[in-house]
Scaffold this active site. Structure first.
Site, PDB file in Angstrom:
ATOM      1  N   ALA A  48       9.618  -0.251   3.317  1.00 45.77           N
ATOM      2  CA  ALA A  48       8.880  -0.626   4.532  1.00 45.77           C
ATOM      3  C   ALA A  48       9.344   0.242   5.693  1.00 45.77           C
ATOM      4  CB  ALA A  48       9.107  -2.102   4.861  1.00 45.77           C
ATOM      5  N   GLY A  49       8.394   0.781   6.415  1.00 46.73           N
ATOM      6  CA  GLY A  49       8.755   1.633   7.546  1.00 46.73           C
ATOM      7  C   GLY A  49       7.543   1.862   8.410  1.00 46.73           C
ATOM      8  N   ASN A  69       8.157   8.696  27.719  1.00 48.56           N
ATOM      9  CA  ASN A  69       7.041   7.728  27.805  1.00 48.56           C
ATOM     10  C   ASN A  69       7.229   6.530  26.868  1.00 48.56           C
ATOM     11  OD1 ASN A  69       5.773   9.651  29.423  1.00 48.56           O
ATOM     12  ND2 ASN A  69       4.854  10.652  27.646  1.00 48.56           N
ATOM     13  N   TYR A  75      12.029   7.090  15.376  1.00 52.79           N
ATOM     14  CA  TYR A  75      11.864   7.236  13.922  1.00 52.79           C
ATOM     15  C   TYR A  75      12.952   8.159  13.344  1.00 52.79           C
ATOM     16  CZ  TYR A  75       9.251   8.150   9.545  1.00 52.79           C
ATOM     17  OH  TYR A  75       8.853   8.268   8.230  1.00 52.79           O
ATOM     18  N   LYS A 101       6.089   8.413  20.500  1.00 51.95           N
ATOM     19  CA  LYS A 101       5.887   8.678  21.938  1.00 51.95           C
ATOM     20  C   LYS A 101       7.010   9.610  22.357  1.00 51.95           C
ATOM     21  CE  LYS A 101       2.649   5.997  23.855  1.00 51.95           C
ATOM     22  NZ  LYS A 101       1.432   6.697  24.123  1.00 51.95           N
ATOM     23  N   ASP A 141       8.331 -10.914   6.520  1.00 52.61           N
ATOM     24  CA  ASP A 141       8.624  -9.857   7.497  1.00 52.61           C
ATOM     25  C   ASP A 141      10.121  -9.582   7.410  1.00 52.61           C
ATOM     26  OD1 ASP A 141       9.331  -8.418   9.811  1.00 52.61           O
ATOM     27  OD2 ASP A 141       7.558  -9.174  10.872  1.00 52.61           O
ATOM     28  N   LEU A 161      10.046  10.654  24.422  1.00 53.60           N
ATOM     29  CA  LEU A 161      11.059   9.688  24.862  1.00 53.60           C
ATOM     30  C   LEU A 161      10.815   9.232  26.311  1.00 53.60           C
ATOM     31  CD1 LEU A 161      13.566   8.082  24.146  1.00 53.60           C
ATOM     32  CD2 LEU A 161      14.955  10.081  24.705  1.00 53.60           C
ATOM     33  N   ARG A 177       0.849  -1.206   0.000  1.00 50.13           N
ATOM     34  CA  ARG A 177       0.000   0.000   0.000  1.00 50.13           C
ATOM     35  C   ARG A 177       0.875   1.243   0.000  1.00 50.13           C
ATOM     36  NH1 ARG A 177      -0.347  -2.406   4.621  1.00 50.13           N
ATOM     37  NH2 ARG A 177      -2.500  -3.068   4.415  1.00 50.13           N
TER      38      ARG A 177
HETATM   39  P1  NAD Z   1       2.355   2.736   4.991  1.00 48.94           P
HETATM   40  O1  NAD Z   1       2.117   2.463   6.435  1.00 48.94           O
HETATM   41  O2  NAD Z   1       1.193   3.139   4.132  1.00 48.94           O
HETATM   42  O3  NAD Z   1       3.083   1.485   4.313  1.00 48.94           O
HETATM   43  C1  NAD Z   1       4.214   0.861   4.891  1.00 48.94           C
HETATM   44  C2  NAD Z   1       4.212  -0.604   4.523  1.00 48.94           C
HETATM   45  O4  NAD Z   1       5.336  -1.234   5.150  1.00 48.94           O
HETATM   46  C3  NAD Z   1       2.950  -1.334   5.010  1.00 48.94           C
HETATM   47  O5  NAD Z   1       2.316  -2.010   3.946  1.00 48.94           O
HETATM   48  C4  NAD Z   1       3.485  -2.305   6.064  1.00 48.94           C
HETATM   49  O6  NAD Z   1       2.756  -3.515   6.155  1.00 48.94           O
HETATM   50  C5  NAD Z   1       4.917  -2.521   5.576  1.00 48.94           C
HETATM   51  N1  NAD Z   1       5.759  -3.042   6.657  1.00 48.94           N
HETATM   52  C6  NAD Z   1       5.813  -2.608   7.929  1.00 48.94           C
HETATM   53  N2  NAD Z   1       6.638  -3.397   8.657  1.00 48.94           N
HETATM   54  C7  NAD Z   1       7.108  -4.352   7.822  1.00 48.94           C
HETATM   55  C8  NAD Z   1       7.976  -5.453   7.989  1.00 48.94           C
HETATM   56  N3  NAD Z   1       8.516  -5.737   9.180  1.00 48.94           N
HETATM   57  N4  NAD Z   1       8.252  -6.242   6.924  1.00 48.94           N
HETATM   58  C9  NAD Z   1       7.686  -5.976   5.712  1.00 48.94           C
HETATM   59  N5  NAD Z   1       6.854  -4.924   5.494  1.00 48.94           N
HETATM   60  C10 NAD Z   1       6.551  -4.135   6.542  1.00 48.94           C
HETATM   61  O7  NAD Z   1       3.518   3.853   4.937  1.00 48.94           O
HETATM   62  P2  NAD Z   1       3.873   4.968   3.835  1.00 48.94           P
HETATM   63  O8  NAD Z   1       3.330   6.246   4.316  1.00 48.94           O
HETATM   64  O9  NAD Z   1       3.543   4.492   2.485  1.00 48.94           O
HETATM   65  O10 NAD Z   1       5.461   5.048   4.036  1.00 48.94           O
HETATM   66  C11 NAD Z   1       6.385   4.315   3.272  1.00 48.94           C
HETATM   67  C12 NAD Z   1       7.786   4.762   3.649  1.00 48.94           C
HETATM   68  O11 NAD Z   1       7.924   6.161   3.442  1.00 48.94           O
HETATM   69  C13 NAD Z   1       8.142   4.506   5.110  1.00 48.94           C
HETATM   70  O12 NAD Z   1       9.488   4.102   5.207  1.00 48.94           O
HETATM   71  C14 NAD Z   1       7.959   5.868   5.748  1.00 48.94           C
HETATM   72  O13 NAD Z   1       8.748   6.031   6.898  1.00 48.94           O
HETATM   73  C15 NAD Z   1       8.417   6.780   4.620  1.00 48.94           C
HETATM   74  N6  NAD Z   1       7.878   8.147   4.734  1.00 48.94           N
HETATM   75  C16 NAD Z   1       6.528   8.384   4.638  1.00 48.94           C
HETATM   76  C17 NAD Z   1       6.080   9.705   4.761  1.00 48.94           C
HETATM   77  C18 NAD Z   1       4.609  10.063   4.648  1.00 48.94           C
HETATM   78  O14 NAD Z   1       4.269  11.250   4.747  1.00 48.94           O
HETATM   79  N7  NAD Z   1       3.706   9.114   4.415  1.00 48.94           N
HETATM   80  C19 NAD Z   1       6.972  10.736   4.987  1.00 48.94           C
HETATM   81  C20 NAD Z   1       8.314  10.435   5.102  1.00 48.94           C
HETATM   82  C21 NAD Z   1       8.769   9.137   4.955  1.00 48.94           C
END
Ligand code: NAD
Length: 452
Positions: free
Chosen positions: A294-295, A304, A358, A300, A266, A302, A222
């Site tokens: 993936a992220g 807490n 993060y 929280k 995972d 720090l 997603r």
């Molecule tokens: P999201 O939550 O929509 O999607 C992240 C996906 O990573 C999820 O499908 C989740 O299941 C997967 N994931 C989590 N843990 C996992 C694991 N252990 N193994 C395999 N897959 C795993 O997030 P997003 O907003 O699309 O963000 C994607 C990336 O962009 C992330 O690294 C996020 O930190 C970075 N990012 C996003 C934003 C933002 O505004 N959305 C801003 C800066 C950086």
């Protein structure tokens, strides 16, 4: 998630109401919405200029022509001229006095940009300049670009900078193509460094540049990952979409939609690096593009923050990436001219209260690409990071309203980006034409004020 102010500002009557109450009226941003085309500047009005002694102009002009533009020069400009794109070659400056050329060129045309115009400047790399005055002049161009971007951003127009190392002029075409097109919509006020170090591929196609390539996108079910899988596949890549087993259904749907392959895994499992490497080797003989997307956030303050929240974010966002790359690069699963791409964040650049875990991971990734960037140049492998600002995804939809509104509006375009904007930047960095770009951290944030 869509932005109510962008939708309201599209209707003239509501637009004036929004203006009257002092809210921003964000421009509807032009987005390419499809694959690369051969001549994206065909039918557009493009202005080109250069300072005395500029060294990249020949390559720039050839590129503009190849993109379908008949570039005009300052002598052709009239009061009625309207420019979709403007390029100024500020390389070769040896003294800050030459910066006057920027004023002379841009001052008369500042009211002549169209909405969603693209401005690109080129300058020498300050750190490797021949003299102190040359370094000062080159670095000054960045301040000019960042300020110019802030002046034109409310029109949806962008200004970006290409730092060109001496001898790397032949490598600027890909970056120019990206910055001058509607594929770079939300990348604004950014410098990108093009260097001559690493090996370039022999063939640098501009359309379907990823034909025959295999890409891995982690967290691809997603959000940004799914948008990236889609863009990579539009350019010809076969995408292995990876996500956690608990999300297998969404993962299958996304992988099917892009004609790719699902991999339920995972990334924090101890055997994940080996399992992923074996999967790529056995099914495809290797991988060309790895997007570490993936992220998670577990915010929280720090004081807490439970230790498991610290450990989990560090494991997913940072440690697993290093472990996976160790195997993929160490065992040469990544093919020659491969591309490693990490998702950093402006949270890793500026820091955020409640995001010590993060922020540490996303800053760690900056350290990672900067230290790895030049290591695999002999094999033509590049390592870069993108740092998204506020992007409309599940992650940002979960923010409290006021924080979400702040994040959305505090940038030159007064709106958040879309997952596809991040996907566009990642896709560009994955192309053969980006072979001169390595060790870079490029923000895709609409020139967010945070951490700028
Ligand atoms: P999201 O939550 O929509 O999607 C992240 C996906 O990573 C999820 O499908 C989740 O299941 C997967 N994931 C989590 N843990 C996992 C694991 N252990 N193994 C395999 N897959 C795993 O997030 P997003 O907003 O699309 O963000 C994607 C990336 O962009 C992330 O690294 C996020 O930190 C970075 N990012 C996003 C934003 C933002 O505004 N959305 C801003 C800066 C950086």
């Amino acid at each position: 998630m869509s932005d109510y102010l962008v939708r309201m500002a599209q209707q003239p009557a509501l637009r004036s109401v929004i203006k009257t109450i002092g809210l921003p009226t964000p421009q509807t941003l032009a987005r390419a919405g499809g694959p690369y085309v051969d001549t994206p500047l065909a039918g557009k009005t493009v202005l080109f200029g250069a300072g005395d002694g500029a060294t990249a102009s020949k390559k720039v002009q050839t590129t503009l022509k190849a993109m379908g533009a008949e570039a005009q020069s300052a002598a052709d400009v009239t009061g009625d001229s309207r420019f979709n794109a403007v390029v100024f070659d500020a390389t070769g400056m040896t003294d800050p006095a030459q910066l006057r050329a920027l004023y002379d060129f841009f001052h008369p045309i500042m009211r002549n940009f169209t909405g969603n115009a693209r401005v690109v400047l080129l300058a020498d790399v300050p750190e490797t300049a021949d003299s102190v005055p040359a370094a000062v002049a080159a670095r000054a161009v960045e301040g000019f670009v960042r300020s110019l971007a802030k002046e034109i951003g409310r029109k949806g127009a962008t200004a970006n900078l290409v730092y060109v190392e001496k001898g790397a002029e032949d490598r600027v075409a890909g970056v120019l193509r990206f910055f001058l097109s509607d594929h770079s919509t939300y990348v604004d006020g950014q410098p990108v460094r093009v260097t001559r170090g690493g090996k370039m591929p022999r063939s640098v196609p501009v359309t379907r540049p990823l034909d025959g390539k295999v890409a891995l996108v982690t967290g691809g079910a997603r959000g940004i990952g799914a948008a990236t899988a889609e863009r990579l596949s539009q350019e010809g890549a076969h995408v292995v979409v990876l996500d956690i087993p608990a999300d297998a259904e969404t993962l299958e749907t996304t992988a099917k939609a892009v004609g790719g392959t699902a991999l339920a895994q995972d990334i924090t499992d101890a055997d994940a690096p080996r399992a992923i490497a074996d999967f790529l080797k056995d099914n495809f003989g290797g991988v060309d593009i790895v997007v570490h997307n993936a992220g998670v956030t577990r915010d929280k303050m720090l004081a807490n923050m439970a230790e498991h929240l610290w450990d989990m974010v560090l494991a997913i966002n940072l440690r697993s990436i290093l472990a996976i790359d160790e195997v993929l690069l160490g065992d040469k699963i990544v093919n020659d001219h491969g591309r490693i791409l990490c998702l950093s964040s402006i949270g890793g650049i500026a820091g955020n209260a409640g995001q010590t875990n993060y922020g540490a991971t996303k800053a760690g990734l900056i350290g990672y690409v900067q230290s790895q960037g030049q290591k695999f140049g002999d094999r033509g492998i590049t390592v870069n990071a993108v740092a998204p600002g506020f992007i409309e995804t599940r992650m940002t939809a979960e923010m409290p309203f006021m924080i979400r509104e702040g994040g959305r509006r505090m940038n030159s375009m007064s709106q958040g980006g879309q997952p596809q904007d991040v996907a566009e930047l990642l896709t560009f960095l994955a192309t053969p034409g980006a072979g001169g770009v390595s060790g870079n951290v490029v923000r895709v944030c609409g020139q967010s004020l945070i951490g700028a």
